[in-house]
Design an enzyme around this catalytic site. Structure first.
Site, PDB file in Angstrom:
ATOM      1  N   ASN A 210       5.902   7.295   1.718  1.00 47.32           N
ATOM      2  CA  ASN A 210       4.474   7.373   1.395  1.00 47.32           C
ATOM      3  C   ASN A 210       3.706   8.382   2.228  1.00 47.32           C
ATOM      4  O   ASN A 210       2.722   8.959   1.763  1.00 47.32           O
ATOM      5  CB  ASN A 210       3.841   5.993   1.590  1.00 47.32           C
ATOM      6  CG  ASN A 210       4.575   4.927   0.820  1.00 47.32           C
ATOM      7  OD1 ASN A 210       4.676   4.990  -0.394  1.00 47.32           O
ATOM      8  ND2 ASN A 210       5.119   3.946   1.527  1.00 47.32           N
TER       9      ASN A 210
ATOM     10  N   GLY B 269      10.219  -6.084  17.904  1.00 44.43           N
ATOM     11  CA  GLY B 269      10.850  -6.414  19.168  1.00 44.43           C
ATOM     12  C   GLY B 269       9.838  -6.522  20.285  1.00 44.43           C
ATOM     13  O   GLY B 269       8.624  -6.430  20.075  1.00 44.43           O
TER      14      GLY B 269
ATOM     15  N   ASP C 233       0.863  -1.191   0.000  1.00 37.41           N
ATOM     16  CA  ASP C 233       0.000   0.000   0.000  1.00 37.41           C
ATOM     17  C   ASP C 233       0.895   1.235   0.000  1.00 37.41           C
ATOM     18  O   ASP C 233       1.259   1.754   1.051  1.00 37.41           O
ATOM     19  CB  ASP C 233      -0.910  -0.041   1.238  1.00 37.41           C
ATOM     20  CG  ASP C 233      -1.915   1.105   1.263  1.00 37.41           C
ATOM     21  OD1 ASP C 233      -1.853   1.969   0.378  1.00 37.41           O
ATOM     22  OD2 ASP C 233      -2.754   1.122   2.178  1.00 37.41           O
ATOM     23  N   HIS C 234       1.258   1.689  -1.204  1.00 35.74           N
ATOM     24  CA  HIS C 234       2.236   2.768  -1.358  1.00 35.74           C
ATOM     25  C   HIS C 234       1.672   3.946  -2.146  1.00 35.74           C
ATOM     26  O   HIS C 234       0.770   3.779  -2.965  1.00 35.74           O
ATOM     27  CB  HIS C 234       3.476   2.255  -2.095  1.00 35.74           C
ATOM     28  CG  HIS C 234       4.491   1.643  -1.199  1.00 35.74           C
ATOM     29  ND1 HIS C 234       5.841   1.798  -1.395  1.00 35.74           N
ATOM     30  CD2 HIS C 234       4.362   0.882  -0.085  1.00 35.74           C
ATOM     31  CE1 HIS C 234       6.510   1.153  -0.448  1.00 35.74           C
ATOM     32  NE2 HIS C 234       5.625   0.581   0.352  1.00 35.74           N
TER      33      HIS C 234
ATOM     34  N   GLY D 274       4.748   2.422   8.930  1.00 36.45           N
ATOM     35  CA  GLY D 274       4.882   3.193   7.713  1.00 36.45           C
ATOM     36  C   GLY D 274       6.276   3.666   7.360  1.00 36.45           C
ATOM     37  O   GLY D 274       7.259   3.419   8.058  1.00 36.45           O
ATOM     38  N   GLU D 275       6.334   4.367   6.220  1.00 32.17           N
ATOM     39  CA  GLU D 275       7.578   4.906   5.676  1.00 32.17           C
ATOM     40  C   GLU D 275       7.365   6.357   5.259  1.00 32.17           C
ATOM     41  O   GLU D 275       6.308   6.729   4.742  1.00 32.17           O
ATOM     42  CB  GLU D 275       8.011   4.112   4.444  1.00 32.17           C
ATOM     43  CG  GLU D 275       8.257   2.642   4.673  1.00 32.17           C
ATOM     44  CD  GLU D 275       8.426   1.907   3.355  1.00 32.17           C
ATOM     45  OE1 GLU D 275       9.477   2.086   2.708  1.00 32.17           O
ATOM     46  OE2 GLU D 275       7.509   1.167   2.967  1.00 32.17           O
TER      47      GLU D 275
END
Length: 324
Positions: A111, A175, A38-39, A107-108
């Site tokens: 985007n 983690g 999803d980008h 997320g990133e």
């Protein structure tokens, strides 16, 4: 628990019509699930696509009838408001007749920067994700939600169209802290590394085995040299790791960050060429670590149809035999 094998619908390397066609071919080939990225941007300009995942998922839900579907993964912290993500997921649950899982992650920058709100530090993003999952979970559970939190406000929200079978949530974790925060409101775990410690921590918090979904890039091709070149051209960004990749703002940033990555560097981490056994060995660490689902990413739009034929005839039988 039997390992299930999936196919990745890569929105960054194929157009919308092509992805829907590949989805039907992957179901016919015998894959158990299909996951979709999803980008808003591709990682590299060479990939060349970034269609709207939710429109394509709706089309895929009608073009397929058996495979499970999943976002891998949607970020609900900036570009989408959590209340809207819940509405989209519920609608997909109905359209797919209960085959849809909502995969979520932090997320990133690539985007999320498009909405002009900057890019928060990683600790804030994880706080936002935890709060977003709580809102989404409540709405998918049929609650009337009003919310005034640290990062979000919701005013009298309710989902009016919900599937009979509640949409499960899968969360990307890295983690102990993220597992302890997200596992209580998630039904499945997402991770890109075959880390058995993550699996043990997740199952410990959940009180027993649950679903864990991983992903492996491959560059199958008749010619190994061509496959290596293709993997380098379109997937050299992969070697940076998610801690780096999450921070880069666009394809130009990924191009700069990977300018010194060599084809042989990519080939060391991604199986390239016609050897089906090499792909099996790349996937093996995931089921050995306890993952229940592993989705393959075949690199290169132009290779998808032939790859799916090989998957049906050779690769899926080999994977299932090796996984027992």
């Amino acid at each position: 628990m039997t390992t299930r094998f999936g196919y990745t619908l890569m929105t960054e390397q194929s157009g919308p019509r092509e992805l829907v066609r590949y989805a039907t071919l992957a179901e016919e080939a015998g894959f158990d699930l299909e996951v979709m990225s999803d980008h808003y941007f591709p990682w590299l300009e060479e990939q060349g696509h970034a269609g709207y995942a939710w429109s394509m998922l709706g089309a895929v839900s009608q073009a397929t009838s058996r495979v499970d579907l999943m976002t891998y993964v949607t970020c609900p912290i900036m570009r989408y408001h959590p209340a809207v993500v819940a509405q989209k997921a519920a609608t997909m649950g109905i359209l797919s007749d209960g085959r849809f899982t909502l995969g979520l992650g932090a997320g990133e920058n690539l985007n999320e920067h498009v909405v002009g709100r900057g890019w928060p530090p990683v600790n804030v993003r994880h706080e936002m994700l935890a709060e977003a999952v709580e809102i989404i979970d409540a709405l998918l559970g049929g609650e009337d939600v009003s919310w005034s939190g640290q990062h979000y406000r919701v005013d009298s929200a309710r989902l009016w169209d919900v599937p009979e079978q509640r949409v499960p949530i899968a969360c990307a974790v890295s983690g102990r802290q993220s597992i302890e925060t997200l596992a209580p409101r998630s039904q499945a775990m997402v991770a890109v590394e075959p880390d058995a410690d993550l699996v043990r921590m997740w199952d410990g918090v959940k009180g027993g085995p649950t679903r864990k979904v991983g992903q492996v890039p491959v560059a199958w091709g008749r010619s190994k040299d061509e496959a290596v070149e293709r993997a380098h051209r379109e997937f050299r960004w992969f070697g940076g790791g998610w801690k780096v990749n999450a921070e880069l703002p666009g394809p130009a940033g990924f191009a700069g960050a990977t300018q010194f990555v060599r084809p042989e560097d990519v080939a060391d981490s991604i199986p390239c060429g016609p050897d089906v056994d090499a792909i099996v060995e790349a996937v093996r660490p995931f089921w050995e670590a306890g993952f229940t689902d592993v989705a393959l990413v075949q690199i290169g739009d132009e290779t998808q149809e032939e790859f799916l034929k090989v998957a049906q005839a050779e690769l899926l039988p080999a994977l299932r035999e090796a996984a027992g």
